[in-house]
Design a protein around this motif. Structure first.
Motif, PDB file in Angstrom:
ATOM      1  N   GLU A 131      23.477  44.795  48.299  1.00 36.68           N
ATOM      2  CA  GLU A 131      24.225  45.926  48.836  1.00 36.68           C
ATOM      3  C   GLU A 131      24.856  45.562  50.173  1.00 36.68           C
ATOM      4  N   ASP A 132      26.123  45.887  50.323  1.00 36.41           N
ATOM      5  CA  ASP A 132      26.903  45.648  51.542  1.00 36.41           C
ATOM      6  C   ASP A 132      27.140  44.167  51.815  1.00 36.41           C
ATOM      7  N   GLU A 133      26.828  43.294  50.851  1.00 39.04           N
ATOM      8  CA  GLU A 133      27.092  41.864  51.024  1.00 39.04           C
ATOM      9  C   GLU A 133      28.498  41.550  50.535  1.00 39.04           C
ATOM     10  N   PRO A 134      29.242  40.656  51.225  1.00 42.42           N
ATOM     11  CA  PRO A 134      30.575  40.274  50.739  1.00 42.42           C
ATOM     12  C   PRO A 134      30.482  39.689  49.333  1.00 42.42           C
ATOM     13  N   SER A 135      31.507  39.896  48.518  1.00 37.61           N
ATOM     14  CA  SER A 135      31.500  39.401  47.142  1.00 37.61           C
ATOM     15  C   SER A 135      32.933  39.218  46.672  1.00 37.61           C
ATOM     16  N   PHE A 136      33.084  38.608  45.499  1.00 35.79           N
ATOM     17  CA  PHE A 136      34.417  38.510  44.902  1.00 35.79           C
ATOM     18  C   PHE A 136      34.476  39.374  43.647  1.00 35.79           C
ATOM     19  N   THR A 137      35.700  39.715  43.252  1.00 33.37           N
ATOM     20  CA  THR A 137      35.918  40.524  42.044  1.00 33.37           C
ATOM     21  C   THR A 137      36.708  39.714  41.033  1.00 33.37           C
ATOM     22  N   LEU A 138      36.564  40.099  39.757  1.00 26.29           N
ATOM     23  CA  LEU A 138      37.169  39.378  38.639  1.00 26.29           C
ATOM     24  C   LEU A 138      38.008  40.343  37.825  1.00 26.29           C
ATOM     25  N   ASN A 139      39.190  39.890  37.390  1.00 24.28           N
ATOM     26  CA  ASN A 139      39.996  40.775  36.538  1.00 24.28           C
ATOM     27  C   ASN A 139      39.441  40.795  35.121  1.00 24.28           C
ATOM     28  N   GLY A 140      39.971  41.644  34.286  1.00 26.69           N
ATOM     29  CA  GLY A 140      39.400  41.904  32.971  1.00 26.69           C
ATOM     30  C   GLY A 140      39.388  40.721  32.038  1.00 26.69           C
ATOM     31  N   ASP A 141      40.406  39.864  32.073  1.00 27.95           N
ATOM     32  CA  ASP A 141      40.449  38.743  31.133  1.00 27.95           C
ATOM     33  C   ASP A 141      39.932  37.438  31.733  1.00 27.95           C
ATOM     34  N   GLY A 142      39.302  37.510  32.899  1.00 26.98           N
ATOM     35  CA  GLY A 142      38.685  36.327  33.494  1.00 26.98           C
ATOM     36  C   GLY A 142      39.660  35.274  33.959  1.00 26.98           C
ATOM     37  N   THR A 143      40.869  35.677  34.329  1.00 21.45           N
ATOM     38  CA  THR A 143      41.879  34.708  34.760  1.00 21.45           C
ATOM     39  C   THR A 143      42.144  34.749  36.263  1.00 21.45           C
ATOM     40  N   GLU A 144      41.503  35.674  36.978  1.00 23.65           N
ATOM     41  CA  GLU A 144      41.814  35.795  38.402  1.00 23.65           C
ATOM     42  C   GLU A 144      40.601  36.286  39.178  1.00 23.65           C
ATOM     43  N   ILE A 145      40.268  35.555  40.233  1.00 22.18           N
ATOM     44  CA  ILE A 145      39.228  35.941  41.185  1.00 22.18           C
ATOM     45  C   ILE A 145      39.908  36.270  42.498  1.00 22.18           C
ATOM     46  N   SER A 146      39.519  37.373  43.118  1.00 22.76           N
ATOM     47  CA  SER A 146      40.084  37.712  44.425  1.00 22.76           C
ATOM     48  C   SER A 146      38.963  38.165  45.350  1.00 22.76           C
ATOM     49  N   PHE A 147      39.157  37.918  46.651  1.00 24.46           N
ATOM     50  CA  PHE A 147      38.150  38.296  47.641  1.00 24.46           C
ATOM     51  C   PHE A 147      38.771  38.277  49.024  1.00 24.46           C
ATOM     52  N   ALA A 148      38.175  39.068  49.890  1.00 23.31           N
ATOM     53  CA  ALA A 148      38.536  39.002  51.304  1.00 23.31           C
ATOM     54  C   ALA A 148      37.737  37.853  51.907  1.00 23.31           C
ATOM     55  N   LEU A 149      38.414  36.893  52.521  1.00 25.98           N
ATOM     56  CA  LEU A 149      37.732  35.713  53.046  1.00 25.98           C
ATOM     57  C   LEU A 149      36.706  36.131  54.086  1.00 25.98           C
ATOM     58  N   PRO A 150      35.404  35.868  53.835  1.00 26.17           N
ATOM     59  CA  PRO A 150      34.381  36.241  54.817  1.00 26.17           C
ATOM     60  C   PRO A 150      34.536  35.443  56.108  1.00 26.17           C
ATOM     61  N   ALA A 151      34.192  36.056  57.209  1.00 31.32           N
ATOM     62  CA  ALA A 151      34.247  35.348  58.488  1.00 31.32           C
ATOM     63  C   ALA A 151      33.279  34.170  58.496  1.00 31.32           C
ATOM     64  N   GLU A 152      32.225  34.234  57.668  1.00 33.66           N
ATOM     65  CA  GLU A 152      31.215  33.174  57.641  1.00 33.66           C
ATOM     66  C   GLU A 152      31.641  31.970  56.801  1.00 33.66           C
ATOM     67  N   ALA A 153      32.756  32.068  56.071  1.00 34.11           N
ATOM     68  CA  ALA A 153      33.181  30.981  55.189  1.00 34.11           C
ATOM     69  C   ALA A 153      33.854  29.871  55.982  1.00 34.11           C
ATOM     70  N   PRO A 154      33.275  28.653  56.003  1.00 33.87           N
ATOM     71  CA  PRO A 154      33.862  27.566  56.788  1.00 33.87           C
ATOM     72  C   PRO A 154      34.877  26.763  55.978  1.00 33.87           C
ATOM     73  N   SER A 155      35.605  25.916  56.675  1.00 28.57           N
ATOM     74  CA  SER A 155      36.520  24.983  56.019  1.00 28.57           C
ATOM     75  C   SER A 155      35.717  23.918  55.286  1.00 28.57           C
ATOM     76  N   GLY A 156      36.386  23.195  54.377  1.00 29.51           N
ATOM     77  CA  GLY A 156      35.728  22.126  53.637  1.00 29.51           C
ATOM     78  C   GLY A 156      35.997  22.239  52.158  1.00 29.51           C
ATOM     79  N   ALA A 157      35.266  21.463  51.361  1.00 29.13           N
ATOM     80  CA  ALA A 157      35.433  21.492  49.913  1.00 29.13           C
ATOM     81  C   ALA A 157      34.983  22.836  49.354  1.00 29.13           C
ATOM     82  N   VAL A 158      35.729  23.334  48.361  1.00 26.69           N
ATOM     83  CA  VAL A 158      35.395  24.594  47.689  1.00 26.69           C
ATOM     84  C   VAL A 158      35.144  24.304  46.220  1.00 26.69           C
TER      85      VAL A 158
END
Length: 670
Positions: free
Chosen positions: A263-290
Motif C-alpha cells: 500500500e502506497d508503494e510506487p508501482s507500474f501499470t500494464l495495459n490490457g494486452d500486455g504491450t505497454e508498461i507505464s510508471f512515474a519514475l520514482p525519485a529512488e530509481a538510480p541511473s544504470g542498467a535496467v
C-alpha cells in the motif's frame, strides 16, 4: 495460481526400515562417516509403474546399478546430489517390475539391499503435451492414461498447479488441462499424485518451452526526471513482476507491478494486452542498467545505460560562506536534492528549502572547504566547490607583550576560532568576547610572529599581523620525563629559564637532590617523602617569586617486595605462601595495588591466566582472574583490591594465587 512445491525427504522412521548387506569386498567401506555408501530411505512405495523411485543416503553417487525384481538392472541413474547427504533417482519400467527387495550396486560389486519390499500402483502413461511452446496464461494440455490419479502439475523450479485449479475436461483419465502460471519457466513437467509423505512423480520426456516477453529499449539520448512518466513497450509484458534499476549494483532498486506493490508503494501499470508498461519514475530509481524481472524470477534486459536527470549548472553565489550561516546553491532541477554532505563530515545535512532552481542549507560548524555533495533520493549525488569564510586578525592590543601576558585580538569572524598558535609554542584556547574580539594569554615559550588561527572546523588560517613578543624571564616547564615516577627516582625537566629557579617543590616537599642544571634542563630526584599523587611543580626563583608549572607529573607509591621465587602454576594449582599468616594483610591500605611479576610455562601457548583468591575455600576476590597472552618476556599484572577484598584478605585467610600456565617470580605492593 502460483504454488511453490516442497519435496519432503523422509527419514527411515517415516518411509521404511532399511538395512544393507555387503559382499566380501573389504576394499569398499559402507560407513557413511568414512566416505562409504549408505542408504537411509527410499520411495515412494507403492510406486507407479513408469514413475520415479528416489533413494536418500550418503555417497549414493557411487551406485552404478539399481536392481528391481523382474526387470534388467537399471543403469540410467539420475544423481541429484552427491556426497553426504546424497540423492539419486531412477525411472521404474512400465512393464515387468515385480514386488520385492531393491538392491543398489557400486562399481566394485558392493551391494546394499532394502529391508522392505517395493510395491506398485497402476501404471501412469504420459503421451505428451501441447502446445510445445507456451506463454503464461496459455492453456496447456497433457494427454496419457490414468491421469486422473495425478493431483498436481509441477513446472520447472517447483512452480505447481494443484488439482483444484485444473480445467474441466471431458475425459480426466486421459487428459489434464491447466493454465500456465505467471512464474512458469522452461523445463520438464512433473505429474504428481501429491501424496503427503513421498509423492509419486512422472516426468515428461520433453521440456516445455515457456516464452519470454520482448521490450523495446528506451531512447539512449533521453534522460528522465523523477516524477515524469516513463513508458516501456513490447510484447507479453504481463509476465513482468518488477522493473529493476541499476541492475548491476549490489542493491538495485525494484519497481513492482501494481498487484505486487504494498500500500502506497510506487508501482507500474500494464495495459490490457500486455504491450505497454507505464510508471512515474520514482525519485529512488538510480541511473544504470535496467532489466525486467519476470514473475518466474528470470530477467530480460531493457537497456544498459538508463540515465535519470541530475541537477546541473551548479553554482554558489557567495565567494565564501561562514560556518553556521545559510548557503544557497543554484542550478537546474534542484528540487531533486534531498540532503547535502559537507566536506569533512559523514553526517548528512537536511535541506531547509528546495525549488527547481535552488537549495538552501545551513553550514555546519565542522564543515570545511572542499566539494559539497548534493544528494538525491536515488543515492546518486553531484558536487560543487565550496569555500568556508576565514577569520582574520586586524590588530593586537597591546601590540607588544612579554610572553605570559594577556593580549586582546581584534579582527573579523573571530567566533570561528578555536585556538591560536604562536611560533615556538603549542596552540592556546581563545577566550571569546564577540565575533570580532578574542582574548588570550601568550604562551611562555612564544616568540614574535604573526600567529596562526585554528578554526573550530579544523582548518588553519595564516595571518599577516605580527605580535611583538619579548621572551619571558620567568621559568617555564615544557616537558617532564618520565611523566610517571616513584619516590626516590630521577626525572628530567626541560623548558626555558630553568636556571632562574632556586628551589623546586612537590606540593610542600622541597627537592634536595639535583643532577645537571642548565638554562633549559634540570635533573632531580623525587624526595622519598612525596606521597603518591599528580603534581604541578612549584618553582621559586632567586627573588622569592613563585611560579607553578602547567605540566603535570604523576608520582606513584614505592613498590614493596613481599614475595620472590620461581613458582610454576599449571592446572590451577595454588600458592599459599601469602595466606594463613604468611603476610600481615592488616597493613594493606585501600588504594594500594598488588603487582604479580610472571613468566610463562609455554610462551607459544596463546593463553594463560592468574587468579588472586582468598585463603578461605579459595573463594574469588572482586576480580576472578586475569587472562594473559604468553610471551618470552616477563609481564606485570596489577590488581587494586576493593575495600571488601581487603577485608577478606585480613579476615579470611590471606592471599592464595592460582591459575594456569604461568611462573610467578615476584609479588609486590605499591
Amino acid at each position: 495460481m502460483k504454488t511453490i512445491h516442497t519435496i519432503k525427504v523422509l527419514l527411515l522412521a517415516c518411509v521404511a526400515a532399511l538395512g544393507f548387506t555387503a559382499c566380501d569386498n573389504d576394499d569398499y567401506d559402507t560407513n557413511q562417516y568414512k566416505g562409504g555408501v549408505s542408504l537411509s530411505a527410499f520411495g515412494p512405495s507403492p510406486v507407479m509403474r513408469g514413475g520415479t523411485l528416489r533413494f536418500y543416503g550418503s555417497n549414493l553417487d557411487q551406485v552404478k546399478e539399481v536392481v528391481i525384481p523382474g526387470v534388467s538392472p537399471i543403469t540410467q541413474i539420475d544423481v541429484r546430489q552427491a556426497g553426504t547427504p546424497s540423492e539419486i533417482h531412477v525411472q521404474v519400467p512400465v512393464d515387468g517390475p515385480e514386488v520385492g527387495l531393491v538392491t543398489l550396486r557400486t562399481a566394485n560389486g558392493t551391494e546394499i539391499t532394502t529391508l522392505t519390499e517395493l510395491t506398485y500402483e497402476e501404471p501412469i502413461v504420459v503421451e505428451g503435451f501441447s502446445p510445445a511452446e507456451v506463454m503464461p496464461g496459455d492453456v496447456l494440455t497433457i494427454t496419457g492414461d490414468y491421469l486422473n490419479l495425478m493431483h498436481e502439475v509441477i513446472f520447472a523450479d517447483g512452480v505447481a498447479v494443484p488439482e483444484e485449479e485444473f480445467l474441466e475436461v471431458a475425459d480426466p483419465r486421459r487428459m489434464i488441462q491447466v493454465i500456465v502460471p505467471d512464474a512458469a519457466q522452461t523445463g520438464e513437467i512433473i505429474l504428481s499424485d501429491a501424496a503427503e509423505d513421498m509423492p509419486n512423480w512422472i516426468y515428461t520426456e520433453e521440456e516445455l518451452v515457456v516464452g519470454s516477453p520482448a521490450a523495446q529499449p528506451l531512447a539512449t539520448e533521453t534522460r528522465f526526471k523523477a516524477g515524469e512518466t516513463v513508458t516501456i513497450t513490447g510484447t507479453d509484458l504481463n509476465m513482468v513482476g518488477y522493473i529493476r534499476f541499476n541492475a548491476a549494483a549490489e542493491t538495485p532498486y525494484d519497481l513492482p507491478a501494481a498487484d505486487l506493490a504494498e500500500e502506497d508503494e510506487p508501482s507500474f501499470t500494464l495495459n490490457g494486452d500486455g504491450t505497454e508498461i507505464s510508471f512515474a519514475l520514482p525519485a529512488e530509481a538510480p541511473s544504470g542498467a535496467v532489466e525486467l524481472v519476470l514473475r518466474s524470477g528470470l530477467t530480460v534486459p531493457v537497456m544498459d545505460d538508463f540515465q535519470a536527470v541530475l541537477p546541473t549548472g551548479l553554482a554558489i553565489a557567495a565567494e565564501a560562506v561562514k560556518n553556521g550561516a545559510e548557503l544557497t546553491v543554484t542550478g537546474k532541477d534542484m528540487d531533486l536534492v534531498v540532503s547535502v554532505t559537507f566536506p569533512n563530515m559523514t553526517a548528512i545535512t537536511t535541506v531547509t528549502e528546495a525549488t527547481a532552481t535552488q537549495v538552501v542549507v545551513t553550514v555546519p560548524d565542522l564543515a570545511q572547504s572542499g566539494d559539497l555533495a548534493l544528494n538525491l533520493a536515488s543515492g546518486e549525488s553531484v558536487t560543487v566547490p565550496f569555500t568556508t569564510l576565514k577569520p582574520a586578525i586586524t590588530a593586537f592590543n597591546p601590540a607588544a607583550v612579554t610572553a605570559g601576558e594577556t593580549v586582546t585580538i581584534t579582527g573579523t569572524d573571530l567566533d570561528l576560532v578555536a585556538s591560536v598558535v604562536f611560533e615556538g609554542a603549542e596552540g592556546v584556547e581563545a577566550s571569546y568576547i564577540d565575533e570580532n574580539t578574542l582574548r588570550i594569554t601568550v604562551p611562555m615559550t612564544a616568540s614574535t610572529c604573526a600567529p596562526k588561527l585554528v578554526m573550530k572546523n579544523g582548518e588553519e588560517v595564516e595571518t599577516t599581523v605580527t605580535l611583538d613578543i619579548t621572551p619571558a624571564t620567568n621559568p617555564v616547564i615544557t616537558a617532564i620525563e618520565p611523566g610517571t615516577a616513584k619516590a626516590g627516582e630521577a626525572i628530567t625537566i626541560t623548558g626555558l629559564n630553568i636556571n632562574t629557579v632556586e628551589n623546586f617543590y612537590f606540593g610542600d616537599v622541597k627537592v634536595t637532590e639535583y643532577g645537571t642544571r642548565t638554562e633549559t634542563e634540570v635533573t632531580l630526584t623525587v624526595p622519598a617523602e612525596v606521597e603518591p599523587a599528580t603534581y604541578y611543580l612549584r618553582m621559586v626563583n632567586y627573588a622569592g617569586e613563585e611560579i607553578v608549572s602547567t605540566v603535570p607529573v604523576v608520582i606513584e607509591g614505592a613498590e614493596k617486595l613481599i614475595w620472590e621465587g620461581s613458582w610454576t602454576c599449571s592446572g590451577w594449582a595454588g600458592n599459599q605462601d601469602l595466606a594463613w599468616g604468611g603476610y600481615d594483610w592488616s597493613t594493606f591500605q585501600e588504594g594500594q595495588t598488588i603487582i604479580f611479576v610472571v613468566g610463562f610455562v609455554d610462551p607459544t601457548s596463546g593463553w594463560a591466566a592468574i587468579s588472586p583468591r582468598m585463603g578461605d575455600g579459595w573463594a574469588n576476590l572482586s576480580v576472578s582472574q586475569f587472562d594473559l597472552v604468553p610471551g618470552t618476556e616477563d609481564q606485570r599484572v596489577e590488581f587494586t583490591p576493593t575495600a571488601q577484598d581487603i577485608s577478606d584478605l585480613v579476615n579470611k585467610g590471606g592471599l592464595v594465587v592460582t591459575g594456569d600456565g604461568f611462573i610467578m617470580k615476584q609479588v609486590l605492593i605499591r
